[in-house]
Motif scaffolding. Structure first.
Motif, short mmCIF file in Angstrom:
data_model
loop_
_atom_site.label_atom_id
_atom_site.label_comp_id
_atom_site.label_asym_id
_atom_site.label_seq_id
_atom_site.Cartn_x
_atom_site.Cartn_y
_atom_site.Cartn_z
N ASP A 1 0.83 -1.20 0.00
CA ASP A 1 0.00 0.00 0.00
C ASP A 1 0.87 1.26 0.00
N SER A 2 1.76 1.30 -0.96
CA SER A 2 2.67 2.45 -1.06
C SER A 2 3.20 2.53 -2.48
N LEU A 3 3.71 3.69 -2.82
CA LEU A 3 4.33 3.90 -4.13
C LEU A 3 5.59 4.72 -3.94
N LEU A 4 6.70 4.19 -4.46
CA LEU A 4 7.98 4.90 -4.45
C LEU A 4 8.28 5.35 -5.87
N ALA A 5 8.59 6.62 -6.05
CA ALA A 5 8.87 7.16 -7.39
C ALA A 5 10.10 8.04 -7.35
N ARG A 6 10.79 8.09 -8.47
CA ARG A 6 11.89 9.06 -8.62
C ARG A 6 11.33 10.26 -9.35
N VAL A 7 11.23 11.39 -8.65
CA VAL A 7 10.59 12.57 -9.22
C VAL A 7 11.58 13.62 -9.71
N GLY A 8 12.87 13.38 -9.47
CA GLY A 8 13.91 14.32 -9.91
C GLY A 8 15.26 13.64 -9.82
N GLY A 9 16.34 14.39 -10.08
CA GLY A 9 17.67 13.81 -10.05
C GLY A 9 18.00 13.09 -8.77
N ASP A 10 17.86 13.78 -7.64
CA ASP A 10 18.14 13.17 -6.34
C ASP A 10 16.92 13.27 -5.43
N GLU A 11 15.74 13.43 -6.03
CA GLU A 11 14.50 13.54 -5.26
C GLU A 11 13.60 12.34 -5.53
N PHE A 12 13.01 11.84 -4.45
CA PHE A 12 12.10 10.70 -4.53
C PHE A 12 10.78 11.07 -3.85
N GLY A 13 9.71 10.47 -4.33
CA GLY A 13 8.41 10.67 -3.71
C GLY A 13 7.87 9.34 -3.23
N ILE A 14 7.19 9.36 -2.08
CA ILE A 14 6.55 8.17 -1.53
C ILE A 14 5.10 8.52 -1.22
N ILE A 15 4.19 7.64 -1.59
CA ILE A 15 2.78 7.79 -1.22
C ILE A 15 2.40 6.61 -0.34
#
Length: 630
Positions: free
Chosen positions: A120-134
């Motif tokens: 029940d989560s999502l890990l994404a790479r949203v930029g060069g050294d930035e990640f997003g988690i939901i």
């Protein structure tokens, strides 16, 4: 005839049979092609929505998932969390060790993050050294904080890339639906703001978004977000501050300083955005841009038959750590056809101490080209003159913090006199920075300082204004205390009460360009007040705009007073800011305010120290400067 007919039938049958076989083969090939096409389309869709290095979902898929969860959670009256992660100091690793190692490190980082998260989560790479988690479908309200702590704890274990050990930390910003936003943009912005605060709090930590963020933090977040677009959007501007012969007043050189014309916050000073640029690594791009602009300026002077003078440029230590700095420097010099002898590079003491070997090699190369070297802010670090001599420094710039103590501290005067004597013996040029008074100027003359820089002759000015100064043989002395007011006050329709003691108030920003903003409150001092406006002091540099509204809360004669308006003028006073505010107020509220102020006028005739008002009885400038330090 019969045999002939049978033969024709057989040939027809064979032809038909061959056509059928060929048709089936073609059909089969077409079928395979359709399958391949479907596979290609599927692959293309995957690549569009995934990062090619980590194979994680990218920003597009990340944003889409947030929007899906907003719809689902709104129907179910549920919540979910958005987390933004930034790999601390990743840019330095990338620039010093190369992109190959940087990418391998990012891959390992993403793999480790994936292991910590559930379905029940999502890990994404949203930029060069930035990640997003939901995160969604959790019952414990503390679960996002637990997750952030698991991430921080897990990163205590070293990463190993090509036999190199790395200790990686991350900063984390957290926002939640619906408390911190009800749209994707609101949630993402809230997470970014929280991430910014985590980075400002020393990195390797997490921060939960809070609407109590003050104006300064809110402004810094926008500066951090928008800085990378500043060159592309033509928002940076070069200013020049004259360096003057102490004894003749003749303009002999200048220092190039960069300013940022932000579309919302107006003219932003280097003290506000240079630390952000250094932290992000964008300082290198800014430095290259300033160098090229200065070279173009020198060329324009030659074309206009204006006498060319040397221009000094501040160079960050980070520039020497990138492999391309020599090629970039030579490219700019050749492109603009600039004489290197007309350039001087300023570096700080900290640069010498922290990057001794890299800087020593760089300075030798630079001096070999004919460019001079100046040591900026001398006296604030730990270097000695003998140490500096080894680097073949041409000019030492005595920091303004020393100059400001002339006629105030005998000990500092002794230090300045000693510096001037020793540099003279070592045949170094000396520039005194921040000279503002004739007392300081006379002291420096008396002890042989040949060159000064400061408001007593000129503040930093635009290139056009500087070219006007170049036409003057001798620069005139100015009184730095006479500051120029920016903006035009609106003609007053109502009276104003000038307060003997300033009134403490809480200020917050309420809207920008019609969009509501929810922020915490900042202390300011009101110097005068009336039904049409007020004058206040603040340590924050704010823009003059009629579409940015501020709210003020104070107490007058035991009555809470709330006022709202926009800034119409500003003036810098002793390194803080004085503003004029035009009130936007309903007429019935204005009538009530007039009654309160009339009553205040009557009371102030009896005594200037009213206990039932938020008056500050200490020095107002010291009070604001104390807030600045806090």
């Amino acid at each position: 005839m019969k045999n002939k007919k049978n033969k024709q039938d057989d040939e027809q049958y064979l032809t038909s049979s061959e056509e059928t076989t060929e048709y089936l083969e073609i059909k089969e090939k077409l079928k395979i092609t359709e399958q391949q096409k479907h596979a290609y389309e599927k692959r293309i869709q995957y690549l569009i929505h995934h990062d090619h290095v980590t194979d994680l979902p990218n920003r597009t898929l990340f944003d889409r998932k947030i929007e899906e969860l907003i719809m689902e959670s709104s129907l179910k009256d549920a919540n979910f969390t958005v987390m933004y992660l930034d790999v601390d100091r990743f840019r330095q690793i990338n620039e010093s060790l190369g992109h190959v190692i940087g990418e391998k490190l990012i891959m390992q980082f993403s793999q480790r993050m994936k292991k910590l998260l559930n379905k029940d989560s999502l890990l994404a790479r949203v930029g060069g050294d930035e990640f997003g988690i939901i995160l969604w479908n959790y019952s414990d309200a503390k679960y996002p904080e637990f997750t952030a702590n698991w991430i921080l704890d897990d990163l205590n274990e070293y990463f190993v890339v090509e036999d190199i050990e790395f200790r990686i930390t991350t900063s984390i910003g957290i926002s939640s639906f619906p408390a911190d936003g009800q749209t994707k943009d609101e949630l993402v912005k809230a997470a970014e703001v929280a991430l910014f605060r985590a980075k400002k709090n020393g990195k390797n930590t997490y921060q939960i978004y809070s609407a109590t963020m003050d104006i300064n933090s809110y402004k810094n977040f926008y500066l951090d977000r928008d800085l990378r677009k500043s060159i592309e959007n033509n928002e940076l501007v070069v200013y020049l501050q004259p360096r003057v012969d102490t004894f003749t007043g003749k303009l002999i050189s200048a220092e190039a300083l960069v300013r940022w014309e932000h579309p919302v916050w107006g003219l932003v000073s280097p003290s506000e955005f240079i630390p952000i640029a250094e932290d992000s690594g964008f300082i290198n791009e800014i430095g290259d841009w300033v160098l090229e602009e200065v070279c173009h300026f020198i060329q324009s002077c030659e074309k206009k038959k204006i006498t060319t003078i040397p221009i000094s440029i501040n160079i960050s230590a980070q520039r020497f750590l990138r492999n391309d700095w020599k090629d970039k420097l030579i490219h700019i010099l050749r492109k603009t056809n600039t004489d290197p002898n007309l350039l001087e590079f300023e570096i700080t003491e900290r640069t010498l101490i922290q990057y001794e070997q890299d800087v020593e090699a760089a300075l030798k190369y630079i001096k070999g080209l004919g460019i001079k070297i100046a040591l900026d802010d001398f006296g604030t670090g730990y270097s000695s003159l003998s140490y500096i001599k080894d680097f073949s420094i041409d000019t030492i710039k005595i920091d303004r913090s020393f100059i400001s103590q002339i006629a105030k501290s005998c000990d500092v005067e002794v230090i300045i006199k000693t510096l001037l004597y020793m540099t003279k013996e070592l045949k170094m040029n000396v520039v005194a920075e921040g000279v503002e008074t004739e007392v300081q100027l006379d002291f420096l003359k008396q002890h042989g300082c040949k060159e000064i820089q400061g408001y007593i002759y000129s503040k930093p000015v635009t290139i056009e204004e500087f070219q006007a100064l170049q036409s003057e043989s001798i620069l005139k002395l100015h009184d730095p205390s006479q500051h120029k007011r920016v903006g035009v006050p609106i003609k007053r329709k109502y009276f104003r009460i000038d307060l003997h003691y300033p009134l403490k108030a809480k200020m917050t920003l309420t809207s920008i360009k019609g969009k509501e903003v929810k922020l915490g409150k900042t202390d300011v001092l009101i110097e005068n007040i009336g039904p049409g406006g007020l004058k206040f002091l603040s340590n924050i540099h704010l823009p003059i705009r009629s579409d940015i509204f501020f709210q003020f809360d104070t107490k007058i004669l035991n009555e809470p007073i709330t006022l709202s308006g926009y800034i119409v003028w500003k003036e810098e006073v002793q390194d803080i800011y004085q503003y004029g505010l035009q009130l936007e107020i309903e007429e019935q509220d204005r009538d009530h305010l007039i009654k309160v102020l009339n009553n205040l006028t009557v009371q102030l005739r009896k005594t200037t120290k009213l206990p039932n008002c938020n008056f500050i009885l200490v020095d107002k400038i010291d009070y604001i400067k104390k807030l600045q330090k806090e």
